[in-house]
Design a protein around this motif. Structure first.
Motif, PDB file in Angstrom:
ATOM      1  N   ARG A  48       0.843  -1.195   0.000  1.00 34.94           N
ATOM      2  CA  ARG A  48       0.000   0.000   0.000  1.00 34.94           C
ATOM      3  C   ARG A  48       0.876   1.241   0.000  1.00 34.94           C
ATOM      4  O   ARG A  48       1.825   1.322   0.771  1.00 34.94           O
ATOM      5  N   PRO A  49       0.585   2.233  -0.841  1.00 33.86           N
ATOM      6  CA  PRO A  49       1.383   3.463  -0.848  1.00 33.86           C
ATOM      7  C   PRO A  49       1.049   4.330   0.354  1.00 33.86           C
ATOM      8  O   PRO A  49      -0.105   4.380   0.793  1.00 33.86           O
ATOM      9  N   SER A  50       2.036   4.995   0.885  1.00 33.46           N
ATOM     10  CA  SER A  50       1.793   5.952   1.960  1.00 33.46           C
ATOM     11  C   SER A  50       1.372   7.285   1.363  1.00 33.46           C
ATOM     12  O   SER A  50       1.564   7.542   0.161  1.00 33.46           O
ATOM     13  N   ALA A  51       0.829   8.153   2.195  1.00 30.76           N
ATOM     14  CA  ALA A  51       0.440   9.488   1.730  1.00 30.76           C
ATOM     15  C   ALA A  51       1.663  10.263   1.250  1.00 30.76           C
ATOM     16  O   ALA A  51       1.606  10.981   0.249  1.00 30.76           O
ATOM     17  N   ASP A  52       2.771  10.118   1.966  1.00 27.74           N
ATOM     18  CA  ASP A  52       3.995  10.826   1.575  1.00 27.74           C
ATOM     19  C   ASP A  52       4.496  10.338   0.218  1.00 27.74           C
ATOM     20  O   ASP A  52       4.883  11.143  -0.637  1.00 27.74           O
ATOM     21  N   PHE A  53       4.488   9.039   0.000  1.00 28.42           N
ATOM     22  CA  PHE A  53       4.920   8.481  -1.283  1.00 28.42           C
ATOM     23  C   PHE A  53       4.051   9.028  -2.417  1.00 28.42           C
ATOM     24  O   PHE A  53       4.563   9.447  -3.469  1.00 28.42           O
ATOM     25  N   ALA A  54       2.737   9.030  -2.223  1.00 25.07           N
ATOM     26  CA  ALA A  54       1.825   9.510  -3.267  1.00 25.07           C
ATOM     27  C   ALA A  54       2.068  10.980  -3.580  1.00 25.07           C
ATOM     28  O   ALA A  54       2.100  11.380  -4.753  1.00 25.07           O
ATOM     29  N   ARG A  55       2.256  11.805  -2.547  1.00 23.11           N
ATOM     30  CA  ARG A  55       2.494  13.235  -2.769  1.00 23.11           C
ATOM     31  C   ARG A  55       3.791  13.456  -3.533  1.00 23.11           C
ATOM     32  O   ARG A  55       3.848  14.286  -4.445  1.00 23.11           O
ATOM     33  N   ARG A  56       4.832  12.731  -3.156  1.00 23.68           N
ATOM     34  CA  ARG A  56       6.111  12.901  -3.853  1.00 23.68           C
ATOM     35  C   ARG A  56       6.014  12.472  -5.312  1.00 23.68           C
ATOM     36  O   ARG A  56       6.588  13.121  -6.199  1.00 23.68           O
ATOM     37  N   CYS A  57       5.308  11.377  -5.559  1.00 28.41           N
ATOM     38  CA  CYS A  57       5.141  10.923  -6.942  1.00 28.41           C
ATOM     39  C   CYS A  57       4.341  11.938  -7.749  1.00 28.41           C
ATOM     40  O   CYS A  57       4.646  12.198  -8.926  1.00 28.41           O
ATOM     41  N   ASP A  58       3.311  12.519  -7.158  1.00 25.36           N
ATOM     42  CA  ASP A  58       2.541  13.554  -7.847  1.00 25.36           C
ATOM     43  C   ASP A  58       3.448  14.710  -8.268  1.00 25.36           C
ATOM     44  O   ASP A  58       3.333  15.244  -9.381  1.00 25.36           O
TER      45      ASP A  58
END
Length: 269
Positions: A48-58
């Motif tokens: 599962r992706p973390s919120a931090d991972f998703a924000r950085r990828c965005d």
């Protein structure tokens, strides 16, 4: 393993966005400061992706917050069904005012304390406990994001006196509360002393959430689950209770000093 629809959706969107930018998994991993192995697992739906991972990828992939929005929906899938509506409200709130007579609130729990709380009843499987612990810790990321909500928490002193897990777990938890109260400028912790005796808050926990737009909402929880209400009469009642409780509680700094003294003394045996 059968993927949840939202987890599969995230994996697909990440793969497509990475392909559009021409980045390899290793290059994306370096750009977002995560391991290539983790990127691969997330793209396969194994993690599962973390919120931090998703924000950085965005940010790196220029996806304009799309991955973060999908990640938030994944997080809501993980929590128990009755909590999902409130989880979305909490994530978007600009202010949260909560009272808790029984446990440290989830947003301020350590991993060990959360695990002790969730496993204490013996009603959840080990796997379910770990899923809920992960979801609870993920929720806490709202406190350290770029624009965190104001969080004001009032605890009954008995919350701090009851040994949950072990004395070591409690000491770590108390230190965490002190650190949060001192290092996070938008977090305020208040304690209602045991000497107060009976007061309005003993009827149960609640949170008043202030959204970016619109009226406040109230979340209340009991043995049968939780519910969100925005009925004006309910809100007026809870605000009255909140003001009464705040009137009995110690100021923030005195509360932090009380908790600090507990960590230095033999408060849990």
């Amino acid at each position: 393993m059968e993927l949840s629809p939202m987890l599969e959706h995230f994996a697909e969107e990440l793969r497509l966005a990475r392909a559009v930018t021409g980045l390899s998994q290793a290059a994306l991993a370096e750009a977002v400061s995560y391991s290539a192995a983790l990127v691969a697992k997330i793209e396969q739906g194994d993690r599962r992706p973390s919120a931090d991972f998703a924000r950085r990828c965005d940010t790196v992939l220029g996806t304009e917050g799309r991955l973060a929005r999908i990640q938030r929906r994944i997080s809501r899938e993980t929590v128990v069904p009755y909590f999902r509506e409130y989880a979305g409200i909490e994530d978007e709130a600009v202010a949260l005012r909560g009272y808790e007579p029984l446990y440290v609130p989830g947003l301020l729990q350590t991993e060990a304390y959360a695990r002790a709380v969730l496993s204490g009843s013996g009603l959840l499987s080990t796997e379910e406990v770990e899923r809920q612990v992960a979801a609870r810790l993920e929720r806490q990321e709202i406190l350290t994001r770029e624009h965190p909500p104001t969080l004001t928490v009032v605890l009954d002193e008995s919350v701090l006196r009851r040994t949950v897990g072990s004395p070591e777990v409690m000491r770590e938890q108390a230190r965490h509360l002190v650190k949060a109260g001192e290092s996070l400028p938008r977090v305020r912790v208040h304690v209602v002393p045991l000497a107060v005796g009976a007061y309005a808050g003993l009827e149960g926990p609640f949170v008043i959430a202030t959204p970016p737009v619109g009226e406040d909402m109230v979340y209340v929880e009991d043995q049968l689950g939780g519910k969100v209400t925005d009925r004006p009469e309910d809100l007026r009642r809870i605000v009255d209770v909140w003001e009464s409780i705040r009137g009995e509680a110690l100021p923030h700094q005195q509360s932090i000093e009380l908790i600090r003294r507990m960590t230095e003394a033999e408060s849990w045996t």
